[in-house]
Each structure stands twice: as C-alpha cells, then as structure tokens.
Design an enzyme around this catalytic site. Sequence first.
Site, mmCIF file in Angstrom:
data_model
loop_
_atom_site.group_PDB
_atom_site.id
_atom_site.type_symbol
_atom_site.label_atom_id
_atom_site.label_comp_id
_atom_site.label_asym_id
_atom_site.label_seq_id
_atom_site.Cartn_x
_atom_site.Cartn_y
_atom_site.Cartn_z
ATOM 1 N N SER A 230 -4.541 7.174 29.681
ATOM 2 C CA SER A 230 -4.729 5.730 29.552
ATOM 3 C C SER A 230 -5.405 5.149 30.786
ATOM 4 O O SER A 230 -5.249 5.667 31.893
ATOM 5 C CB SER A 230 -3.361 5.053 29.366
ATOM 6 N N TYR B 104 4.975 3.174 31.654
ATOM 7 C CA TYR B 104 3.998 3.732 30.712
ATOM 8 C C TYR B 104 2.872 4.434 31.469
ATOM 9 O O TYR B 104 2.503 5.573 31.174
ATOM 10 C CB TYR B 104 3.436 2.621 29.824
#
Length: 349
Positions: free
Chosen positions: A136, A161
């Site tokens: 990501s 995350y």
Amino acid sequence: MNYNSLDTSKTYLITGAAGFIGFYLSKKLLEKGCRVIGIDNINDYYDVNLKYSRLEKLKPFENFIFIKGDISDKSMIMDIFKEYKPDIAVNLAAQAGVRYSIENPDVYIGSNIIGFFNILEACRFNPVEHLVYASSSSVYGSNKKVPFEETDFVDNPVSLYAATKKSNELMAHTYSHLYKIPATGLRFFTVYGPMGRPDMAYFSFTDKYFKGEPIKIFNNGDFENDLYRDFTYIDDIVEGIERLLCNPPIESIDDTGQNTAPHRVYNIGNNSPEKLMKFIWTLEKALSRTLGREVVFEKIFEPLKAGDVPKTYASTDRLFEAVGFKPSTSIEEGLQRFANWYVKYYGVR
C-alpha cells in the site's frame, strides 16, 4: 524493454477474489481464458451484498473455482495449494482501511500478518513461479519527499494498517531470500471505480448525498494546503498487475557482488496527484451529468484524522521500466464511470 505477456495456460490463485481489485483481476484473467482459483472470507467490513454481486459476475466462467475461506486458516490454505497447484499466486486478501485499524487492531494482525505468513508458507512448500501481493502507498507514512519512490525510507508508518503492509514487504523479502520464491509487492495508490469499496471517500460521499447527509472533509477547510491524493482508476491497477504476473523478479548480483533476493516492490499510482477538493468537485459534476441535474454536496470541514497522511504521489518510473506501463485514466473519466454505475446499481435519481 522485454517482458512476457500473460500466459493463459497457467493456474492463478487469487485471494480476496470478492474484493474490489481481486474481482476485477479475476474477471480480466477469466475473460482471457485463464484458470482462476478464488478465495475470500466475505467478511462484513462493508456491505457483503456488493461482494456477492461481484462473485455473481464471475460465476458464468467455467474456469473459475471459488472457495469461501479465510487466509488466516493455515491448514485450509495449505490444502488448497496442494490440491490446485497454482502456478502464480496473487494475495489481495487483507483487512483494509486506515481508520478502522485504530479501532480494531486484532483483525489486521489476523488477516494481514498471520494470513500473509500462511500464503508465504504455502508458496514455500508448494513452489509457485511468482507470488504477487498487495502492499500500500500508506507505507510511505508522512513522507515529505514527492513523488514517492520505491527506494524511499519507509520505516515510520502512521497507522497499524501501514505497519502490516510494511511487514508484508519484509516477510516476502525474507522468504524470497531463504526459499527463492519470486515475489512482487504492489504499493497501490487510492484505487477507485465502479463496484469499488463503500468505505472509500468517493463512494461514501455519494452515499451520503443520496441520504441527504453532509459529507465530512478532513482538511480543516484549508484549500491552499489541501490534501493531495494519487487517485488510480481500477482498470489501470489491473493492467499493471496483469503485466507483472508473468514477469517475476530474478535473483541478481548487486554492486557489492552480493546475491539479491528475487523480490521487487512497485508503485501503482496515477503519477498525477489531485487536490481532494478538485476530486470532490469532479465527482459532483459527474453525478450531475448522470442525473441530469445539478449535484452539490453539503460539506463539513474537520481536522485531519489520526493515521491519515496529507499527500500521496507515486513515481511510476520503476513500473514503466519493468513492463512498459503507467496509469493514464483521468479522474474526470474514472469518476464519470463510477457515477453512471452507482446510479444504475442502486436505482437512485
């Protein structure tokens, strides 16, 4: 520039097949005649009906096998690899969302850490030609240097995350080094489009408009120093993945004479960041065209949320060098397709 085109004789295992990117990638491979084994746990992080709608579009393909299961279940993952012997594995299953990770950290460890470890173990004992996995843009944290390059320092994540995604890159590199598993990590930059994730801003803004609710914009109303995002249309993401699938990294010798692991990381972003407010105005115009009337969101401005980053901007040079591709869909084109789909899918006027 030499790179291999997609090999339709291979078996592709795709985790997160009912998810946004997983669905579109599965569909593209199936349309080209590939055999696809899809895995998804259909969790209720967002509307499961949307996930089932995606799966319905994959069902007609004879080469598609769907298994409902969780990648954190190691014995199930090992059994699937043994039975179907995938040539290429694509791990897109993950607990998504930056803000959600602040409230529910446990599910991120289960899916993003333990689940990915299970995939690596399955590839270790059931060798694949290539493991492609989702990282990501959040790994860049609050990086001030732009555009973000794959060689940038990424050791200061600002959300759990992001920390799990950085961990995935480290884990994959280790397994590539120890067991010679060719692995490619993909740093996705704000993916959007039809049938996308309802937790993403553009989708939730549209939901709120049709519910007659105001939208919240986390930029303090500061238009001069507005948030920038590298919004990347789903078709561009899938095109980039497809080109990389049959181009696994190879072990090589670095400048110091040391062997380097067959592991690479690529940005997949639009290389053209837009101010958040421009993105919102473009979405209003797209919905206006679809509905045939003016759409204006009621807006509430609030401070930046914990875990959010002020700017994302991808350098795509490494991706272009590897497979001759860089995303090119404009937000005007991409958001118009989303608006048309949304109005039709939900039957709103």
